[in-house]
Design an enzyme around this catalytic site. Structure first.
Site, mmCIF file in Angstrom:
data_model
loop_
_atom_site.group_PDB
_atom_site.id
_atom_site.type_symbol
_atom_site.label_atom_id
_atom_site.label_comp_id
_atom_site.label_asym_id
_atom_site.label_seq_id
_atom_site.Cartn_x
_atom_site.Cartn_y
_atom_site.Cartn_z
ATOM 1 N N SER A 38 1.324 -1.248 0.115
ATOM 2 C CA SER A 38 -0.344 -0.331 -0.152
ATOM 3 C C SER A 38 0.914 1.581 -0.021
ATOM 4 O O SER A 38 1.705 1.133 1.201
ATOM 5 C CB SER A 38 -0.915 -0.261 0.989
ATOM 6 O OG SER A 38 -1.911 -0.925 1.167
ATOM 7 N N HIS A 71 -3.265 0.879 -4.605
ATOM 8 C CA HIS A 71 -2.805 -0.078 -5.155
ATOM 9 C C HIS A 71 -3.321 -0.222 -7.232
ATOM 10 O O HIS A 71 -4.027 -0.190 -7.224
ATOM 11 C CB HIS A 71 -3.222 -1.735 -5.099
ATOM 12 C CG HIS A 71 -2.442 -1.723 -3.514
ATOM 13 N ND1 HIS A 71 -0.962 -3.516 -3.192
ATOM 14 C CD2 HIS A 71 -3.201 -1.659 -2.568
ATOM 15 C CE1 HIS A 71 -1.326 -2.833 -1.811
ATOM 16 N NE2 HIS A 71 -2.604 -2.464 -0.967
ATOM 17 N N HIS A 95 -5.550 -8.994 -2.128
ATOM 18 C CA HIS A 95 -5.897 -8.986 -0.831
ATOM 19 C C HIS A 95 -7.098 -10.600 -0.763
ATOM 20 O O HIS A 95 -7.612 -10.398 -1.456
ATOM 21 C CB HIS A 95 -5.773 -7.923 0.128
ATOM 22 C CG HIS A 95 -5.082 -6.914 -0.244
ATOM 23 N ND1 HIS A 95 -4.948 -6.109 -0.909
ATOM 24 C CD2 HIS A 95 -4.022 -6.743 0.592
ATOM 25 C CE1 HIS A 95 -3.916 -4.831 -0.348
ATOM 26 N NE2 HIS A 95 -3.017 -5.328 0.262
ATOM 27 N N TYR A 97 -9.492 -9.729 1.430
ATOM 28 C CA TYR A 97 -10.453 -9.273 1.500
ATOM 29 C C TYR A 97 -11.584 -8.896 0.747
ATOM 30 O O TYR A 97 -12.570 -8.992 0.680
ATOM 31 C CB TYR A 97 -10.461 -8.260 3.175
ATOM 32 C CG TYR A 97 -9.589 -7.119 3.171
ATOM 33 C CD1 TYR A 97 -9.746 -5.869 1.752
ATOM 34 C CD2 TYR A 97 -7.691 -7.300 2.977
ATOM 35 C CE1 TYR A 97 -8.860 -5.298 1.330
ATOM 36 C CE2 TYR A 97 -6.954 -6.138 2.573
ATOM 37 C CZ TYR A 97 -7.749 -5.326 1.740
ATOM 38 O OH TYR A 97 -7.304 -4.430 1.598
ATOM 39 N N GLU A 98 -10.517 -8.472 -0.169
ATOM 40 C CA GLU A 98 -11.263 -7.757 -1.382
ATOM 41 C C GLU A 98 -11.600 -9.469 -2.551
ATOM 42 O O GLU A 98 -13.186 -8.592 -3.105
ATOM 43 C CB GLU A 98 -10.352 -8.060 -2.489
ATOM 44 C CG GLU A 98 -9.572 -6.566 -2.366
ATOM 45 C CD GLU A 98 -8.164 -6.243 -3.293
ATOM 46 O OE1 GLU A 98 -8.697 -6.177 -4.190
ATOM 47 O OE2 GLU A 98 -7.082 -6.211 -2.831
ATOM 48 N N ALA A 125 2.748 -2.375 3.616
ATOM 49 C CA ALA A 125 2.682 -1.245 5.129
ATOM 50 C C ALA A 125 1.391 -1.890 6.307
ATOM 51 O O ALA A 125 0.621 -2.440 6.114
ATOM 52 C CB ALA A 125 1.347 -0.503 4.242
ATOM 53 N N MET A 231 -2.679 -7.258 6.486
ATOM 54 C CA MET A 231 -3.570 -8.366 5.689
ATOM 55 C C MET A 231 -3.177 -8.712 4.767
ATOM 56 O O MET A 231 -3.683 -8.942 3.282
ATOM 57 C CB MET A 231 -4.707 -7.463 5.412
ATOM 58 C CG MET A 231 -5.178 -6.944 7.032
ATOM 59 S SD MET A 231 -6.495 -5.575 5.830
ATOM 60 C CE MET A 231 -7.078 -4.799 7.433
ATOM 61 N N SER A 232 -1.406 -9.861 4.123
ATOM 62 C CA SER A 232 -0.843 -10.030 3.415
ATOM 63 C C SER A 232 -0.108 -10.277 3.095
ATOM 64 O O SER A 232 0.582 -11.095 4.279
ATOM 65 C CB SER A 232 -0.587 -8.012 2.110
ATOM 66 O OG SER A 232 0.223 -7.133 2.493
ATOM 67 N N ASN A 255 0.993 2.668 11.089
ATOM 68 C CA ASN A 255 0.953 3.671 12.431
ATOM 69 C C ASN A 255 0.758 2.587 13.542
ATOM 70 O O ASN A 255 1.240 1.759 13.365
ATOM 71 C CB ASN A 255 -0.898 3.538 11.940
ATOM 72 C CG ASN A 255 -1.508 2.218 11.699
ATOM 73 O OD1 ASN A 255 -0.923 1.036 10.996
ATOM 74 N ND2 ASN A 255 -2.312 1.424 12.335
ATOM 75 N N HIS A 289 -7.001 3.851 6.547
ATOM 76 C CA HIS A 289 -6.308 3.834 5.482
ATOM 77 C C HIS A 289 -5.660 5.290 4.770
ATOM 78 O O HIS A 289 -4.439 5.049 4.284
ATOM 79 C CB HIS A 289 -7.324 3.367 4.002
ATOM 80 C CG HIS A 289 -6.201 2.462 3.473
ATOM 81 N ND1 HIS A 289 -5.231 1.720 3.731
ATOM 82 C CD2 HIS A 289 -6.516 2.885 1.698
ATOM 83 C CE1 HIS A 289 -4.690 1.444 1.816
ATOM 84 N NE2 HIS A 289 -5.193 2.141 1.125
HETATM 85 C C1 R1P Z 1 -4.711 -1.220 4.674
HETATM 86 O O1 R1P Z 1 -4.312 -0.178 4.996
HETATM 87 C C2 R1P Z 1 -4.292 -2.463 3.429
HETATM 88 O O2 R1P Z 1 -2.777 -1.752 3.774
HETATM 89 C C3 R1P Z 1 -2.521 -2.935 4.038
HETATM 90 C C4 R1P Z 1 -3.051 -4.070 4.481
HETATM 91 O O3 R1P Z 1 -2.853 -5.218 4.311
HETATM 92 C C5 R1P Z 1 -4.250 -3.181 3.736
HETATM 93 O O4 R1P Z 1 -4.613 -4.303 2.758
HETATM 94 O O5 R1P Z 1 -1.941 -3.151 3.012
HETATM 95 P P1 R1P Z 1 -0.473 -3.985 2.118
HETATM 96 O O6 R1P Z 1 -0.053 -4.943 3.188
HETATM 97 O O7 R1P Z 1 -1.284 -4.288 0.846
HETATM 98 O O8 R1P Z 1 0.228 -3.037 2.211
#
Ligand code: R1P
Length: 317
Positions: A38, A71, A95, A97-98, A125, A231-232, A255, A289
């Site tokens: 992200s 993204h 991801h 969750y999508e 992130a 989440m990735s 954060n 976000h």
């Molecule tokens: C939440 O702000 C998003 O940012 C991060 C989290 O996993 C979630 O998708 O994204 P990336 O892990 O893709 O950087």
């Protein structure tokens, strides 16, 4: 529902050959792939433009679409750094969750394998659980907690894809020590050790999302030993290791999680607070976000310089 099927190999083969047909000879064999998390897609602009090929995910057969802000959703092929190392850059990821299956979340990693990628650098992130971490710090991952995987949401569930790897792959050595050493070396070479931003080694907890973690969940994950949460990344790493790709993973702390329990309704001090004070109290550590993307913008330059130096150091692959 079974998340992988033997046809995944056929689909990935088809996708890899489609991509190859769009690339000039000099970009046909990227040895390094980089997944941009992200707000970290800016690396694409630092790629040598001669030649550089950009393919939107929506035009690549079988590829999942990227739906998250920050993204972009394109595969960029080019050469990076003074040694012109050929790279494949995934600007944006899918991801879980999508709504994608784990098979789709990790599809690009499998395509990378079939294109000859030997090292994958996965960036993300993440929320900081370790109270010694500050927003903007970078964490070189040395282990993970696959929270979703431990309860069965696992990218290798289903018939084993023997063309990629074995049924029971080990993960104790998932985070390549040599690549981690290179990160620390590059950090010093760039003089980043003299700045405010710090480099750590830590453990990433993968949660399915899309809600950010509650305070109690943060405490639980911290108690389990996690330093950052997101989440990735972990599904991609699992699939990369399954097929023998070496892995480097970098988290940007965007954060800081609040670990203390939330306010209790019965607390007398709370009853006497003004509405503004109460809102501030409740809002502490409330992730969003936009804040994630903003931290990414700030740190992007250092993250890019770091990745670039590591990649040019890998030209001998
Ligand atoms: C939440 O702000 C998003 O940012 C991060 C989290 O996993 C979630 O998708 O994204 P990336 O892990 O893709 O950087």
């Amino acid at each position: 529902e079974i998340t992988t099927s033997p046809s995944t190999y056929q689909r990935a083969t088809e996708t890899a050959s489609h991509i190859r047909s769009a690339l000039p000879d000099v970009l046909q064999n990227p040895k390094v792939a980089i997944v941009c998390g992200s707000g970290l897609g800016g690396l694409a602009q630092t790629i040598d433009p001669t030649p550089k090929v950009e393919l939107a995910y929506e035009n690549i057969p079988n590829f999942p679409k990227s739906t998250v802000q920050g993204h972009e959703g394109k595969f960029v092929f080019g050469r990076l750094g003074p040694h012109q190392t050929p790279v494949a850059l995934l600007v944006g990821r899918a991801h879980f969750y999508e709504g994608h299956t784990m098979d789709m979340v990790t599809f690009a990693t499998r395509v990378c394998k079939l294109m000859g990628v030997e090292v994958i650098i996965v960036t993300n992130a993440a929320g900081g659980l370790n109270q010694n971490y500050a927003v903007g710090d970078i964490v070189c991952l040395n282990d993970h907690l696959n929270m979703a995987g431990l309860v069965g949401i696992h990218p290798l569930r289903g018939p084993n894809l023997d063309d990629f790897g074995v049924r029971f792959p080990p993960l104790s050595d998932a985070y390549d020590l040599d690549l981690r050493v290179r990160v620390h070396r590059a950090w010093k070479t760039l003089g980043l050790d003299k700045q405010k931003r710090r480099l750590h080694e830590g453990i990433y907890a993968f949660v399915a999302g899309p809600t950010y973690e509650t305070r109690a969940e943060c405490r639980m994950l911290r108690g389990f030993g996690a330093d950052v949460v997101g989440m990735s990344t972990v599904p991609e790493i699992v699939v990369a290791r399954h097929s023998g790709i070496r892995v480097l993973a970098l988290s940007l702390v965007t954060n800081s999680a609040v670990l203390e329990a939330g306010p209790l309704g019965s607390d007398e001090a709370l009853q006497s607070m003004t509405k503004a004070e109460l809102d501030a109290h409740l809002g502490r550590g409330k992730a969003n976000h936009e804040e994630v993307l903003e931290a990414g913008r700030e740190a992007a330059k250092d993250m890019q310089a770091l990745v670039k130096l590591i990649v040019s150091d890998l030209h001998e692959l």
